[in-house]
Write an enzyme that holds these catalytic residues in place. Structure first.
Site, short mmCIF file in Angstrom:
data_model
loop_
_atom_site.label_atom_id
_atom_site.label_comp_id
_atom_site.label_asym_id
_atom_site.label_seq_id
_atom_site.Cartn_x
_atom_site.Cartn_y
_atom_site.Cartn_z
N LYS A 89 -30.28 -32.96 -23.40
CA LYS A 89 -29.42 -31.78 -23.46
C LYS A 89 -28.58 -31.85 -24.74
CE LYS A 89 -25.82 -29.37 -20.81
NZ LYS A 89 -24.96 -29.40 -19.61
N LYS A 109 -27.21 -36.72 -23.67
CA LYS A 109 -26.41 -35.49 -23.71
C LYS A 109 -25.51 -35.57 -24.94
CE LYS A 109 -23.19 -32.66 -21.01
NZ LYS A 109 -22.41 -32.57 -19.76
#
Length: 323
Positions: A248, A196
């Site tokens: 992400k 992320k």
């Protein structure tokens, strides 16, 4: 010489193109992120994400049923409380908005979908960080893990099939896995946000969850320039017991997604995040892009890069097109 090879033969008709298509995009591969807010009487539109709302408990239930009927593969829930504190206690409270909403949807849908929960404190803290702060104002990794364990068990008790630890704390998957097993939730899985990144594309999401963040999350989210580091994070999360892993954002990190898919022994998800959604919606609203074609091209590109499943705010709508 006149060409002996004519690749265009395989593009001549819609039926031919469909027959030889290399990448599939099906409703079951899509996961719908949903926001539910405490104290609302009507759904509240999110200005920077046209078409997306903060739900009431009742509107959440209806939208979830609609998504499942459309064939969407799963639902990822985020909760927005009325009151926040330094430790994000509403996230662990069995009567907190996220856990109440999980119970609502598990009662309504049972096992007809895969119900997922964001296992992170940022929506619930008054400082907006994904963990508790130490005396110097930094995020205390190990103190945060204790709360993640408590939060994970509360979400499993509320009915989540998969937990989504998204805070990028070192050791978060292992701690949550141990807590789930000790509490008797061996069948509750973990979809780890393994890579992320500290991205500029999260802006609309922060409006969506009414984030209280001041500053940034660069001490725990990854540097956008680092790809090898993502593979290390994935390896660690799998070793700690992750049942699936997440990249992400998606579009700016398709190379990382491809690399992850090549090495991951577990399913790979990618999050088509709020800023990516907002860009397409804004361009389409101005008439600069064909909205449906662009959405399907975006989702297909994420699948082509290696995602087994895609979190996207277009999930319900795209599922109807694909069906």
């Amino acid at each position: 010489m006149f060409p002996e090879h004519r690749p265009r033969r395989l593009r001549t008709t819609p039926a031919m193109r469909r027959l030889v298509s290399e990448t599939t995009l099906r409703p079951r591969q899509l996961i719908l992120p949903m926001f539910v807010a405490e104290g609302l009487e009507q759904p509240r539109p999110i200005a920077s994400m046209p078409g997306v709302v903060q739900h009431t408990r009742e509107s959440l239930r209806k939208a979830a049923v609609d998504a499942v009927r459309a064939g969407v593969g799963g639902l990822m829930l985020f909760g927005i409380p009325e009151r926040r504190d330094a430790t994000g206690s509403a996230g662990c409270d069995e009567n907190g908005i996220l856990n109440v909403a999980l119970r609502d949807l598990r009662s309504e849908l049972g096992d007809d979908t895969v119900l997922m929960a964001d296992t992170c404190l940022d929506e619930f803290t008054d400082h907006g960080h994904c963990g508790v702060l130490d005396a110097d104002g930094g995020v205390d990794n190990d103190a945060t893990l204790k709360l993640y364990a408590e939060m994970g068990v509360a979400q499993a008790e509320a009915g989540a099939h998969l937990l989504g630890p998204s805070g990028m704390m070192d050791g978060q998957v292992g701690v949550i896995r141990e807590a789930l097993d000790d509490a008797g939730y061996q069948d509750t899985g973990i979809l780890a946000y393994s890579a992320k990144y500290a991205s500029a594309f999260y802006g609309p999401f922060r409006e969506a969850v009414d984030s209280q963040l001041k500053g940034d999350r660069k001490t725990y989210q990854q540097d956008p320039g680092n790809a090898r580091e993502a593979l290390r994070e994935i390896e660690l999360d799998v070793a700690e017991g992750a049942d699936a892993i997440m990249i992400k954002p998606a579009l700016s990190y398709l190379d990382v997604l491809r690399a992850a898919a090549e090495v991951s022994p577990v399913p790979v998800a990618a999050y088509n995040i709020s800023g990516e959604y907002a860009m397409v919606e804004a361009a389409a609203a101005n008439g600069w892009l064909d909205r449906e074609r662009t959405i399907l091209e975006v989702l297909t590109s994420i699948r082509r890069a290696g995602a087994d499943m895609i979190l996207t705010y277009w999930a319900t709508e795209a599922a109807a097109w694909l069906d």
